[in-house]
Design an enzyme around this catalytic site. Structure first.
Site, PDB file in Angstrom:
ATOM      1  N   GLY A 113       0.809  -1.225   0.000  1.00 28.92           N
ATOM      2  CA  GLY A 113       0.000   0.000   0.000  1.00 28.92           C
ATOM      3  C   GLY A 113       0.840   1.272   0.000  1.00 28.92           C
ATOM      4  O   GLY A 113       2.073   1.236  -0.099  1.00 28.92           O
ATOM      5  N   SER A 114       0.141   2.379   0.134  1.00 24.54           N
ATOM      6  CA  SER A 114       0.770   3.695   0.097  1.00 24.54           C
ATOM      7  C   SER A 114       1.780   3.852   1.250  1.00 24.54           C
ATOM      8  O   SER A 114       2.945   4.231   1.047  1.00 24.54           O
ATOM      9  CB  SER A 114      -0.379   4.708   0.188  1.00 24.54           C
ATOM     10  OG  SER A 114       0.042   5.988   0.335  1.00 24.54           O
ATOM     11  N   CYS A 136      -2.415  11.023  10.502  1.00 26.60           N
ATOM     12  CA  CYS A 136      -1.434  11.861   9.793  1.00 26.60           C
ATOM     13  C   CYS A 136      -1.634  13.363  10.004  1.00 26.60           C
ATOM     14  O   CYS A 136      -0.659  14.117  10.102  1.00 26.60           O
ATOM     15  CB  CYS A 136      -1.446  11.525   8.315  1.00 26.60           C
ATOM     16  SG  CYS A 136      -3.090  11.291   7.639  1.00 26.60           S
ATOM     17  N   GLN A 162      -6.139  18.156   3.009  1.00 20.23           N
ATOM     18  CA  GLN A 162      -5.338  16.940   3.085  1.00 20.23           C
ATOM     19  C   GLN A 162      -5.048  16.324   1.718  1.00 20.23           C
ATOM     20  O   GLN A 162      -5.908  16.285   0.838  1.00 20.23           O
ATOM     21  CB  GLN A 162      -6.045  15.923   3.989  1.00 20.23           C
ATOM     22  CG  GLN A 162      -6.191  16.461   5.402  1.00 20.23           C
ATOM     23  CD  GLN A 162      -6.788  15.483   6.395  1.00 20.23           C
ATOM     24  OE1 GLN A 162      -7.496  15.904   7.295  1.00 20.23           O
ATOM     25  NE2 GLN A 162      -6.509  14.208   6.271  1.00 20.23           N
ATOM     26  N   GLY A 164      -2.959  10.424   1.360  1.00 21.46           N
ATOM     27  CA  GLY A 164      -3.549  10.068   2.653  1.00 21.46           C
ATOM     28  C   GLY A 164      -4.734   9.128   2.518  1.00 21.46           C
ATOM     29  O   GLY A 164      -5.150   8.501   3.477  1.00 21.46           O
ATOM     30  N   HIS A 195      -0.073  17.450   4.113  1.00 26.26           N
ATOM     31  CA  HIS A 195      -1.327  17.989   4.652  1.00 26.26           C
ATOM     32  C   HIS A 195      -1.090  19.417   5.182  1.00 26.26           C
ATOM     33  O   HIS A 195      -0.179  19.644   5.975  1.00 26.26           O
ATOM     34  CB  HIS A 195      -1.823  17.140   5.828  1.00 26.26           C
ATOM     35  CG  HIS A 195      -2.308  15.769   5.440  1.00 26.26           C
ATOM     36  ND1 HIS A 195      -2.548  15.387   4.140  1.00 26.26           N
ATOM     37  CD2 HIS A 195      -2.616  14.698   6.212  1.00 26.26           C
ATOM     38  CE1 HIS A 195      -2.977  14.136   4.117  1.00 26.26           C
ATOM     39  NE2 HIS A 195      -3.025  13.689   5.363  1.00 26.26           N
ATOM     40  N   ASN A 236       2.403  13.715   4.996  1.00 24.12           N
ATOM     41  CA  ASN A 236       1.500  12.723   5.594  1.00 24.12           C
ATOM     42  C   ASN A 236       2.000  11.283   5.521  1.00 24.12           C
ATOM     43  O   ASN A 236       1.673  10.484   6.392  1.00 24.12           O
ATOM     44  CB  ASN A 236       0.108  12.809   4.962  1.00 24.12           C
ATOM     45  CG  ASN A 236       0.147  12.716   3.462  1.00 24.12           C
ATOM     46  OD1 ASN A 236       0.707  13.587   2.799  1.00 24.12           O
ATOM     47  ND2 ASN A 236      -0.424  11.668   2.915  1.00 24.12           N
TER      48      ASN A 236
HETATM   49  P1  NAP Z   1      -3.567   1.315   1.189  1.00 29.89           P
HETATM   50  O1  NAP Z   1      -2.703   1.998   0.188  1.00 29.89           O
HETATM   51  O2  NAP Z   1      -4.966   1.026   0.833  1.00 29.89           O
HETATM   52  O3  NAP Z   1      -2.825  -0.072   1.615  1.00 29.89           O
HETATM   53  C1  NAP Z   1      -3.466  -1.044   2.417  1.00 29.89           C
HETATM   54  C2  NAP Z   1      -2.577  -2.261   2.610  1.00 29.89           C
HETATM   55  O4  NAP Z   1      -3.333  -3.218   3.401  1.00 29.89           O
HETATM   56  C3  NAP Z   1      -2.187  -2.974   1.314  1.00 29.89           C
HETATM   57  O5  NAP Z   1      -0.881  -3.471   1.433  1.00 29.89           O
HETATM   58  C4  NAP Z   1      -3.169  -4.136   1.241  1.00 29.89           C
HETATM   59  O6  NAP Z   1      -2.647  -5.257   0.561  1.00 29.89           O
HETATM   60  C5  NAP Z   1      -3.303  -4.481   2.727  1.00 29.89           C
HETATM   61  N1  NAP Z   1      -4.553  -5.233   2.966  1.00 29.89           N
HETATM   62  C6  NAP Z   1      -5.812  -4.896   2.596  1.00 29.89           C
HETATM   63  N2  NAP Z   1      -6.681  -5.871   2.964  1.00 29.89           N
HETATM   64  C7  NAP Z   1      -5.949  -6.840   3.582  1.00 29.89           C
HETATM   65  C8  NAP Z   1      -6.263  -8.074   4.179  1.00 29.89           C
HETATM   66  N3  NAP Z   1      -7.510  -8.556   4.226  1.00 29.89           N
HETATM   67  N4  NAP Z   1      -5.257  -8.799   4.745  1.00 29.89           N
HETATM   68  C9  NAP Z   1      -3.982  -8.344   4.711  1.00 29.89           C
HETATM   69  N5  NAP Z   1      -3.609  -7.160   4.139  1.00 29.89           N
HETATM   70  C10 NAP Z   1      -4.587  -6.419   3.583  1.00 29.89           C
HETATM   71  O7  NAP Z   1      -3.631   2.149   2.540  1.00 29.89           O
HETATM   72  P2  NAP Z   1      -2.555   3.186   3.165  1.00 29.89           P
HETATM   73  O8  NAP Z   1      -2.871   4.574   2.774  1.00 29.89           O
HETATM   74  O9  NAP Z   1      -1.177   2.674   2.924  1.00 29.89           O
HETATM   75  O10 NAP Z   1      -2.922   3.120   4.697  1.00 29.89           O
HETATM   76  C11 NAP Z   1      -2.578   2.012   5.521  1.00 29.89           C
HETATM   77  C12 NAP Z   1      -2.990   2.309   6.954  1.00 29.89           C
HETATM   78  O11 NAP Z   1      -2.272   3.429   7.450  1.00 29.89           O
HETATM   79  C13 NAP Z   1      -4.495   2.656   7.079  1.00 29.89           C
HETATM   80  O12 NAP Z   1      -4.981   2.122   8.285  1.00 29.89           O
HETATM   81  C14 NAP Z   1      -4.471   4.174   7.090  1.00 29.89           C
HETATM   82  O13 NAP Z   1      -5.600   4.699   7.745  1.00 29.89           O
HETATM   83  C15 NAP Z   1      -3.187   4.460   7.852  1.00 29.89           C
HETATM   84  N6  NAP Z   1      -2.544   5.740   7.545  1.00 29.89           N
HETATM   85  C16 NAP Z   1      -2.355   6.169   6.275  1.00 29.89           C
HETATM   86  C17 NAP Z   1      -1.694   7.383   6.049  1.00 29.89           C
HETATM   87  C18 NAP Z   1      -1.430   7.911   4.662  1.00 29.89           C
HETATM   88  O14 NAP Z   1      -0.968   9.075   4.563  1.00 29.89           O
HETATM   89  N7  NAP Z   1      -1.683   7.154   3.599  1.00 29.89           N
HETATM   90  C19 NAP Z   1      -1.251   8.140   7.105  1.00 29.89           C
HETATM   91  C20 NAP Z   1      -1.445   7.669   8.415  1.00 29.89           C
HETATM   92  C21 NAP Z   1      -2.082   6.477   8.610  1.00 29.89           C
HETATM   93  P3  NAP Z   1      -3.061  -5.602  -0.989  1.00 29.89           P
HETATM   94  O15 NAP Z   1      -2.259  -4.682  -1.859  1.00 29.89           O
HETATM   95  O16 NAP Z   1      -2.639  -7.031  -1.104  1.00 29.89           O
HETATM   96  O17 NAP Z   1      -4.530  -5.385  -1.110  1.00 29.89           O
END
Ligand code: NAP
Length: 348
Positions: A16-17, A148, A175, A179, A241, A326
């Site tokens: 993921g991101s 974030c 934001q 994010g 952000h 973020n």
């Molecule tokens: P994302 O891009 O949607 O990535 C999600 C990750 O979770 C992917 O690696 C995905 O794998 C995995 N995943 C989804 N369903 C799953 C399952 N059933 N079992 C195991 N792995 C699974 O999200 P993100 O933005 O990186 O955010 C990740 C977390 O950090 C979230 O909780 C978010 O709220 C938090 N966060 C994000 C930010 C930000 O700036 N982006 C900042 C602070 C906190 P696949 O690729 O295999 O689907």
């Protein structure tokens, strides 16, 4: 330190991101190395380079590209795992890892408000790590990183809190798209547009700072009493952000005193010289048009809060803007700094 002497770590949600940011930041880390990557069953069994759509401008590290993505089961050989898991499933998976003896450092919201889990910003509440001692995870533990937008806000507020006290805060955010994860918000929704809603974001910004500024008690954190109101918007910026903040202070302060407080702010990560710590947690810009996301988000490794436009406010005492990266400070970089603090303090 030679690569094979570094501490092996796993990344959960590696595709993921946030997961990609972890891999980027860990690729040249002096203490840790990525030994395992894990994600959903959609990705498990594939080579990382085939499972992840690498969206960062730095090249995908060759060794990670060839790794086979594992399932998020607590059978990894690395005893420290960073979690960038989707919050829909993070709670159970992270608890299972902790119960099986792993140290979990998470970006997800699920365990942030648990009584025995530190909501850690190393410059603000390093002492909250003591909560680990009351966790019942069989030798494992969970430490969380705040939301974030919360991180940038609390870094900017900390010097004001310490020097003048904080009574009330109003914050309006703009934001970035990263994010919302990857692939995130559709282009047709966000181009030429602003979305005045981010699910769950406002309650997080209104409650997390109270725990972060809280005092360590016997059975958990005693929340600080600050009135906070937040409105959160998604804008068409890739990373960074921006937040417009109004504050009511407990004691009178001049503009010069506030700027001095920001400029002089330094804390434990700086003292310990932790590898991911910014040289300064807060930068103040005198130029009226700064800070700006595209120009400033990567300043000091994207780990500082960038503040500007301090002026008196007719409703509150002062208003200003704060910008923070973020996925660096607000996610993977912040979590890495937590792990570095944990290592420096003997928690891992
Ligand atoms: P994302 O891009 O949607 O990535 C999600 C990750 O979770 C992917 O690696 C995905 O794998 C995995 N995943 C989804 N369903 C799953 C399952 N059933 N079992 C195991 N792995 C699974 O999200 P993100 O933005 O990186 O955010 C990740 C977390 O950090 C979230 O909780 C978010 O709220 C938090 N966060 C994000 C930010 C930000 O700036 N982006 C900042 C602070 C906190 P696949 O690729 O295999 O689907």
């Amino acid at each position: 330190m030679a690569n094979n002497e570094k501490i092996p770590v796993g990344v959960l949600g590696a595709t993921g991101s946030v997961g990609q940011k972890f891999i980027e930041l860990l690729s040249n880390h002096p203490w840790f190395r990525v030994a395992e990557v894990a994600a959903s069953e959609r990705s498990a069994g594939k080579k990382y380079k085939d499972a992840a759509n690498w969206i960062l401008s730095t090249p995908l590290p060759k060794d990670v590209a060839e790794m086979t993505v594992k399932e998020c089961e607590p059978v990894l050989s690395s005893k420290i795992v960073f979690s960038g898991l989707d919050s829909g499933i993070a709670g159970g998976i992270e608890a299972a890892f902790a119960k099986n003896g792993y140290a979990v450092i998470s970006n997800s919201k699920n365990h942030r408000m648990d009584k025995d889990v530190p909501l850690l910003v190393p410059e603000i509440n390093a002492d909250h790590l003591e909560l680990i001692k009351i966790q019942k995870y069989n030798g494992g533990c969970i430490v969380t990183n705040p939301n974030c937008s919360t991180i940038g806000l609390v870094l900017a507020l900390k010097p004001l809190y310490d020097n003048f006290g904080l009574e009330a805060v109003n914050v309006v955010t703009m934001q970035a798209l990263s994010g919302a994860g990857y692939p995130g918000v559709s282009a047709l929704d966000i181009i030429d547009n602003v979305i005045p809603f981010i699910s769950g974001e406002e309650p997080k910004m209104e409650t997390e700072p109270l725990k972060i500024f809280g005092k360590l008690g016997k059975d958990g954190i005693i929340d600080e009493n600050i009135k906070i109101s937040a409105q959160c918007n998604r804008v068409a910026v890739v990373d960074g952000h921006m937040e417009c903040v109004q504050v009511k202070l407990k004691r009178k302060a001049s503009k010069e005193e506030i700027i001095e407080a920001w400029k002089n702010f330094s804390a434990e990560p700086q003292k310990l010289n932790l590898p991911t710590a910014p040289l300064k947690p807060v930068y103040y810009f005198e130029e009226e048009k700064y800070p700006q996301p595209r120009i400033h988000r990567n300043l000091d490794k994207g780990m500082a809060a960038l503040v500007g436009r301090l002026r008196e406010d007719s409703l509150f005492d002062y208003k200003f803007v704060v910008l923070s990266h973020n996925t660096n400070r607000g996610a993977a970089g912040g979590a890495l700094l937590c792990a570095e603090l944990m290592k420096a303090k003997g928690f891992i």
